[in-house]
Design an enzyme around this catalytic site. Structure first.
Site, mmCIF file in Angstrom:
data_model
loop_
_atom_site.group_PDB
_atom_site.id
_atom_site.type_symbol
_atom_site.label_atom_id
_atom_site.label_comp_id
_atom_site.label_asym_id
_atom_site.label_seq_id
_atom_site.Cartn_x
_atom_site.Cartn_y
_atom_site.Cartn_z
ATOM 1 N N ALA A 1 -1.156 -2.168 6.062
ATOM 2 C CA ALA A 1 -1.589 -3.109 5.025
ATOM 3 C C ALA A 1 -0.418 -3.364 4.091
ATOM 4 O O ALA A 1 0.580 -2.631 4.098
ATOM 5 C CB ALA A 1 -2.787 -2.571 4.247
ATOM 6 N N LYS A 2 -0.541 -4.389 3.297
ATOM 7 C CA LYS A 2 0.452 -4.654 2.257
ATOM 8 C C LYS A 2 -0.206 -5.540 1.213
ATOM 9 O O LYS A 2 -1.132 -6.314 1.523
ATOM 10 C CB LYS A 2 1.680 -5.362 2.823
ATOM 11 C CG LYS A 2 2.953 -5.069 2.050
ATOM 12 C CD LYS A 2 3.431 -3.655 2.285
ATOM 13 C CE LYS A 2 4.756 -3.386 1.597
ATOM 14 N NZ LYS A 2 5.268 -2.045 1.929
ATOM 15 N N GLY A 3 0.251 -5.422 -0.019
ATOM 16 C CA GLY A 3 -0.257 -6.252 -1.095
ATOM 17 C C GLY A 3 0.872 -6.725 -1.970
ATOM 18 O O GLY A 3 2.000 -6.229 -1.876
#
Length: 419
Positions: free
Chosen positions: A106-108
């Site tokens: 994931a990444k934000g």
């Protein structure tokens, strides 16, 4: 058609297709492996200190949840867009898989210059971002961590905001927290330590003695500064470093502890020395034994790759080397040993995994135990990559990514497709 665009996502897709061709993955199965499961775009309004209202755009991309919850950092940077965040999530999936961690990637991110915010504004933005993400994250769904532009304090605000909405303290919702708030010893240093550890391992393989070796570090943030410090501690002369404010060079070696102290006080390398200043564009191609790109993506293109004069390329950043540069480096494999990013900088997610486990169990380890376990996992992954590269006669990045993609694909095939 896809919502993901831009050079960073195109690079991640190009890298994946190279591996998919190598593994002979049927065309109809590729999108399921590459395209993210879920992407969230939010607006983050905050009150500025001058009384005005500002709205910042934020993102979170969860690539897959096949092996467990997703895991990945949240960056605050003016360059952030959905394509970049998606690419970083994809890379994180391969990284977790090659490390054999029970995570998807994931990444934000938030499109903002964090240096333009006061501490009060930064807290407001951090809390608003987490508040908007609460329906989509959780300790067994998506676990956040720091990245460029965020740190331990931001993670503490994330954790506190999530906990207030749950009505209890949930330390395991983020990693990279301060130790006082449920963090683990050794997490802040983990990525840089891993980079230096693997670089030293390759140096031993090449019979390069640290006392006579030189290193160049591009990017003197958390990863680069710790890597430089660790290399300096074993006797390597760090002859050049850079950050967003400039570069410093000294062929006799820089005083790394003094540089770290300066950055800790002033926030950057700026103002340390006019006499040692050099052109940041030149440091990637300086002659050295170890080159550590630890800044941003796509800094080593084909032109730079042809001009590299290092023996070990230890990728501290995510995606620093373009696919076109990889073609050059494959041809130069006898000259330059590449430690690809999904292994070289994986120390951060490995120790984040340890922090998550410790928070879930409420049983904490000392720093020596954290480091021992971290190096054990990194060494195992590096050995698997090296063995695969030799067996298949391929480049290190191809071998590492093939292992990661195979593991994700096997899990998806075993679980099947929900009707």
């Amino acid at each position: 058609m896809t919502i993901y665009s831009g050079p960073v996502f195109e690079m991640a897709a190009q890298q994946f297709n190279v591996i998919a061709d190598h593994l002979a993955i049927p065309l109809d199965q590729r999108d399921r492996l590459l395209l993210p499961k879920r992407s969230v775009t939010i607006s983050c309004p905050i009150h500025r200190d001058d009384g005005t209202l500002a709205v910042f755009e934020g993102y979170r991309v969860q690539h897959h949840l096949t092996l467990g919850p997703t895991k990945g950092g949240t960056r605050f940077a003016a360059s952030v867009d959905i394509g970049e965040v998606a690419a970083l999530a994809v890379w994180m999936s391969w990284k977790c898989a090659v490390m054999n961690l029970p995570y998807g990637g994931a990444k934000g991110g938030v499109c903002v210059d964090p240096h333009a915010l006061s501490k009060h504004e930064l807290e407001g933005l951090s809390r608003r971002y987490m508040q908007e993400m609460i329906p989509f994250v959780g300790p067994h769904t998506d676990v956040m961590a720091p990245d460029m532009g965020t740190d331990e304090q931001v993670m503490a605000w994330f954790m506190d905001t999530y906990s207030m909405y749950q009505g209890r303290t949930v330390t395991e919702i983020v990693t990279g927290k301060p130790v006082s708030a449920g963090g683990t010893l050794g997490r802040r240093e983990a990525t840089g330590r891993g980079v230096a550890h693997l670089a030293h391992r390759v140096m031993r393989d090449l019979a390069i003695e640290p006392s006579g070796a030189t290193a160049v570090v591009q990017g003197f943030g958390n990863v680069g500064s710790v890597a430089a410090s660790e290399l300096h501690a074993i006797g390597v002369k760090v002859i050049a470093v850079s950050d967003h404010t400039g570069a410093l060079c000294r062929k006799e070696g820089l005083d790394i502890p003094a540089l770290i102290a300066h950055v800790g006080k002033h926030g950057s390398l700026a103002g340390y020395s006019n006499e040692l200043a050099c052109d940041p564009k030149d440091i990637l191609t300086m002659p050295c034994d170890v080159l550590v790109p630890a800044a941003v993506e796509r800094v080593i293109d084909a032109t730079v790759a042809n001009s590299l004069r290092c023996r070990v390329l230890a990728e501290g950043a995510n995606g620093p080397t373009t696919p076109e540069a990889d073609l050059v480096l494959q041809r130069r494999a006898n000259e330059i040993v590449v430690i690809p990013d999904i292994i070289c900088n994986a120390g951060g997610v490995v120790v984040s995994y340890f922090e998550w486990v410790q928070d879930l169990q409420q049983f904490f380890w000392d720093e020596e135990e954290v480091m021992r376990r971290q190096y054990q996992i990194l060494n195992r992954a590096f050995s698997e990559m090296a063995a695969r590269a030799k067996k298949d006669g391929v480049y290190n990045r191809t071998a590492a990514m093939a292992i990661g993609v195979e593991r994700v694909r096997a899990a998806k095939n075993t679980r099947g497709l929900f009707p």
